[in-house]
Design a protein around this motif. Structure first.
Motif, mmCIF file in Angstrom:
data_model
loop_
_atom_site.group_PDB
_atom_site.id
_atom_site.type_symbol
_atom_site.label_atom_id
_atom_site.label_comp_id
_atom_site.label_asym_id
_atom_site.label_seq_id
_atom_site.Cartn_x
_atom_site.Cartn_y
_atom_site.Cartn_z
ATOM 1 N N UNK A 95 8.086 9.440 1.860
ATOM 2 C CA UNK A 95 8.788 8.749 2.713
ATOM 3 C C UNK A 95 10.144 9.908 2.980
ATOM 4 N N UNK A 96 10.394 9.886 4.446
ATOM 5 C CA UNK A 96 11.628 10.528 4.599
ATOM 6 C C UNK A 96 12.482 9.650 5.658
ATOM 7 N N UNK A 146 0.818 -1.313 0.041
ATOM 8 C CA UNK A 146 -0.131 0.009 -0.113
ATOM 9 C C UNK A 146 1.027 0.992 -0.160
ATOM 10 N N UNK A 147 1.773 1.226 0.703
ATOM 11 C CA UNK A 147 2.934 2.432 0.823
ATOM 12 C C UNK A 147 3.511 2.694 -0.261
ATOM 13 N N UNK A 162 4.097 6.007 -5.300
ATOM 14 C CA UNK A 162 4.007 6.165 -6.692
ATOM 15 C C UNK A 162 2.909 6.989 -7.173
ATOM 16 N N UNK A 163 1.671 6.998 -6.444
ATOM 17 C CA UNK A 163 0.624 7.902 -6.823
ATOM 18 C C UNK A 163 0.925 9.379 -6.408
ATOM 19 N N UNK A 186 -1.774 14.317 -1.421
ATOM 20 C CA UNK A 186 -2.492 13.481 -0.516
ATOM 21 C C UNK A 186 -3.324 13.841 0.340
ATOM 22 N N UNK A 187 -3.007 15.177 1.053
ATOM 23 C CA UNK A 187 -4.031 15.712 1.875
ATOM 24 C C UNK A 187 -5.395 15.994 1.235
ATOM 25 N N UNK A 188 -5.300 16.509 0.023
ATOM 26 C CA UNK A 188 -6.562 16.808 -0.694
ATOM 27 C C UNK A 188 -7.053 15.403 -1.217
ATOM 28 N N UNK A 189 -6.492 14.448 -1.471
ATOM 29 C CA UNK A 189 -7.129 13.124 -1.855
ATOM 30 C C UNK A 189 -7.823 12.370 -0.584
#
Length: 142
Positions: free
Chosen positions: A81-82, A69-70, A75-76, A99-102
């Protein structure tokens, strides 16, 4: 209480648990996710940032599934990742702006449904429910 009555209550409790699980599964499908994918989003939303191990611990989803999933969400460009400190194996996962908007409408809708279900109970029943479920969980460990 006799064993037959306990067995009956246990079966009913398990059925309620399955139905609740089914709600989250159906909701996940309705937004194009797997149940595990929804769990990852909800955990990341609550935590803001966390490690893969923390997601595995909180979701009870296998590490390989969480990793897949990660990888997909990375990829999307939904998450990034940091590296954490000097240990390059421990990566911190957090939402990108995209991602926040998604995630916002997905999380918001499920939270609203949960809040409405709780609100329908009223304050006293909410507190009783939490106390009873917590006591039940603690007794399972005994």
């Amino acid at each position: 209480m006799d064993k037959l009555k306990l067995e009956e209550i246990s079966k009913k409790l398990l059925e309620v648990h399955r139905e609740i699980h089914g709600f989250y599964n159906e909701y996940a499908k309705s937004v194009g996710l797997t149940l595990a994918g929804l769990q990852v989003l909800l955990i990341l939303w609550d935590e803001k940032e966390c490690s893969q191990n923390k997601i595995v611990q909180k979701s009870f989803v296998p590490k390989q599934t969480v990793n897949a999933i990660i990888q997909k969400l990375t990829k999307e460009e939904i998450i990034e990742l940091s590296v954490e400190d000097s240990d390059k194996r421990n990566k911190i996962i957090k939402f990108t702006e995209k991602g926040k908007e998604y995630a916002a409408p997905i999380v918001s809708k499920v939270q609203n449904i949960e809040y409405c279900a709780l609100d329908a109970l009223g304050t006293e029943k909410q507190e009783n429910l939490l106390e009873i479920i917590t006591t039940y969980k603690n007794n399972l460990k005994a």
